[in-house]
Motif scaffolding. Structure first.
Motif, mmCIF file in Angstrom:
data_model
loop_
_atom_site.group_PDB
_atom_site.id
_atom_site.type_symbol
_atom_site.label_atom_id
_atom_site.label_comp_id
_atom_site.label_asym_id
_atom_site.label_seq_id
_atom_site.Cartn_x
_atom_site.Cartn_y
_atom_site.Cartn_z
ATOM 1 N N SER A 55 105.457 51.138 80.492
ATOM 2 C CA SER A 55 104.654 51.684 81.589
ATOM 3 C C SER A 55 103.958 50.574 82.359
ATOM 4 O O SER A 55 103.940 50.577 83.603
ATOM 5 C CB SER A 55 103.623 52.672 81.033
ATOM 6 N N VAL A 56 103.394 49.600 81.646
ATOM 7 C CA VAL A 56 102.709 48.486 82.297
ATOM 8 C C VAL A 56 103.701 47.635 83.080
ATOM 9 O O VAL A 56 103.423 47.215 84.213
ATOM 10 C CB VAL A 56 101.964 47.631 81.249
ATOM 11 N N VAL A 57 104.869 47.386 82.495
ATOM 12 C CA VAL A 57 105.905 46.606 83.186
ATOM 13 C C VAL A 57 106.307 47.298 84.483
ATOM 14 O O VAL A 57 106.458 46.660 85.538
ATOM 15 C CB VAL A 57 107.121 46.401 82.269
ATOM 16 N N ALA A 58 106.492 48.613 84.437
ATOM 17 C CA ALA A 58 106.866 49.376 85.631
ATOM 18 C C ALA A 58 105.772 49.303 86.693
ATOM 19 O O ALA A 58 106.056 49.147 87.895
ATOM 20 C CB ALA A 58 107.138 50.828 85.261
ATOM 21 N N LYS A 59 104.519 49.387 86.268
ATOM 22 C CA LYS A 59 103.397 49.307 87.217
ATOM 23 C C LYS A 59 103.313 47.917 87.855
ATOM 24 O O LYS A 59 103.035 47.795 89.054
ATOM 25 C CB LYS A 59 102.091 49.655 86.513
ATOM 26 N N ILE A 60 103.554 46.886 87.047
ATOM 27 C CA ILE A 60 103.548 45.522 87.593
ATOM 28 C C ILE A 60 104.661 45.371 88.627
ATOM 29 O O ILE A 60 104.450 44.826 89.718
ATOM 30 C CB ILE A 60 103.701 44.479 86.474
ATOM 31 N N GLY A 61 105.856 45.870 88.288
ATOM 32 C CA GLY A 61 106.974 45.804 89.224
ATOM 33 C C GLY A 61 106.680 46.542 90.518
ATOM 34 O O GLY A 61 106.988 46.057 91.619
ATOM 35 N N LEU A 62 106.061 47.717 90.417
ATOM 36 C CA LEU A 62 105.709 48.497 91.603
ATOM 37 C C LEU A 62 104.664 47.772 92.437
ATOM 38 O O LEU A 62 104.750 47.739 93.676
ATOM 39 C CB LEU A 62 105.188 49.871 91.183
ATOM 40 N N ALA A 63 103.674 47.166 91.779
ATOM 41 C CA ALA A 63 102.627 46.428 92.498
ATOM 42 C C ALA A 63 103.220 45.238 93.252
ATOM 43 O O ALA A 63 102.854 44.974 94.409
ATOM 44 C CB ALA A 63 101.560 45.954 91.514
ATOM 45 N N VAL A 64 104.135 44.528 92.614
ATOM 46 C CA VAL A 64 104.797 43.384 93.261
ATOM 47 C C VAL A 64 105.571 43.852 94.489
ATOM 48 O O VAL A 64 105.512 43.224 95.565
ATOM 49 C CB VAL A 64 105.728 42.670 92.262
ATOM 50 N N MET A 65 106.294 44.961 94.344
ATOM 51 C CA MET A 65 107.099 45.487 95.440
ATOM 52 C C MET A 65 106.223 45.938 96.612
ATOM 53 O O MET A 65 106.503 45.628 97.768
ATOM 54 C CB MET A 65 107.958 46.656 94.946
#
Length: 315
Positions: free
Chosen positions: A142-152
């Motif tokens: 979940s944290v990895v997905a949120k980091i990826g979304l924030a970067v995008m």
């Protein structure tokens, strides 16, 4: 210049890309290494994605970030290199105004995403080395997905003004871009207007995004090095630092050509334009090619899986 000799067109229907001005006679020969490097980049990044998808043991934060990096590299290089090769091979120089703006957006957006993903990977290395027992609880899926979304989202929002700023200006005299892709400043220099706002925003984007990313990576590695130097033996220190080598190489492959290109564009007024564009092409080509090679060679799990695939096929 009189009004009769100046033609204004706010939204030109097409631009003409020259490729590498001054080296037109060498375009066909230059296409050979460019095509080879692009093919290696595509094959290498698709291989990374394939291996991580097929191997359940690789379904972890560092490999998810690596997949994000591979996708970003594929999109960034594919946004420019096929058009470059079509110029070199088929003299296909025209690009529509809309396609030019789209290409510009994708290049700058995914370049920013690549930088952000490297920050996320630095954070992963920091947690793995400084808090190894909590790594799996801190970096959950979940944290990895949120980091990826924030970067995008960060990259997408920061890049959005580029096409809007380019679109608002009137253009006159020529629609010929002395470049192989719709580089932001190369396009707006054709405008019949005061384009300082474009230059200022480009500098703001560079300092706010890249500057912030470099700062966070520097903080991460300061903490990492402090933790490494506290280890009791030299072998332990070298082994732990060895887990960061791939990431440090990836950072160097991205930032060194980018920094060199940015400095030359802003301060190298006497540098030949073909040299400047060749440096830009290095930035477009080298990181997408180098990243899968670095991680394929340096990462034991990926290297082992590759050897298994080739051994199985050869059996």
């Amino acid at each position: 210049m009189s009004d009769s000799n100046t033609t204004y067109f706010t939204n030109p229907s097409t631009f003409i890309l020259l490729g590498i001005p001054g080296l037109e006679a060498a375009h066909v020969w230059l296409s050979i290494p460019f095509c080879a490097v692009y093919a290696i980049a595509v094959l290498g990044n698709f291989t990374i994605l394939f291996i991580v998808k097929r191997e359940p043991s690789l379904h972890g934060p560092v490999f998810y970030f690596l997949c994000m990096l591979a996708i970003t590299d594929l999109v960034m290089s594919t946004s420019t290199i096929p058009k470059m090769l079509s110029i070199f091979w088929f003299n296909s120089r025209e690009i529509s105004f809309g396609a030019c703006l789209t290409q510009m957006y994708f290049v700058y957006c995914f370049s920013g995403m690549e930088s952000g993903i490297l920050v996320a990977m630095a954070f992963d290395r920091y947690v793995a080395i400084c808090h190894p027992l909590r790594h799996s609880t801190i970096l959950t899926n979940s944290v990895v997905a949120k980091i990826g979304l924030a970067v995008m989202l960060r990259s997408g929002i920061l890049t959005l003004p580029y096409p809007f700023l380019v679109r608002q200006w009137p253009y006159c005299r020529t629609n010929v871009i002395p470049h192989f892709y719709c580089e932001h400043m190369a396009v707006v220099k054709l405008a019949c207007a005061d384009i300082r706002v474009n230059s200022y925003y480009g500098l703001f984007d560079l300092l706010s995004a890249i500057g912030m990313d470099v700062f966070f990576m520097a903080v991460s590695y300061t903490l990492i090095l402090r933790a490494i130097f506290r280890l009791p033996t030299k072998d332990a220190r070298l082994k732990t630092f060895g887990t960061c080598i791939s990431h440090l190489c990836a950072i160097s492959a991205l930032y060194i050509p980018d920094l060199f290109s940015s400095l030359i564009q802003r301060f190298g007024h006497n540098v030949p334009i073909h040299f400047l564009i060749l440096i830009t092409s290095v930035y477009q080509l080298v990181p997408p090619m180098i990243h899968p090679i670095i991680y394929g060679v340096r990462t034991k799990q990926i290297r082992g899986r590759l050897l298994q695939l080739f051994t199985h096929k050869g059996a």
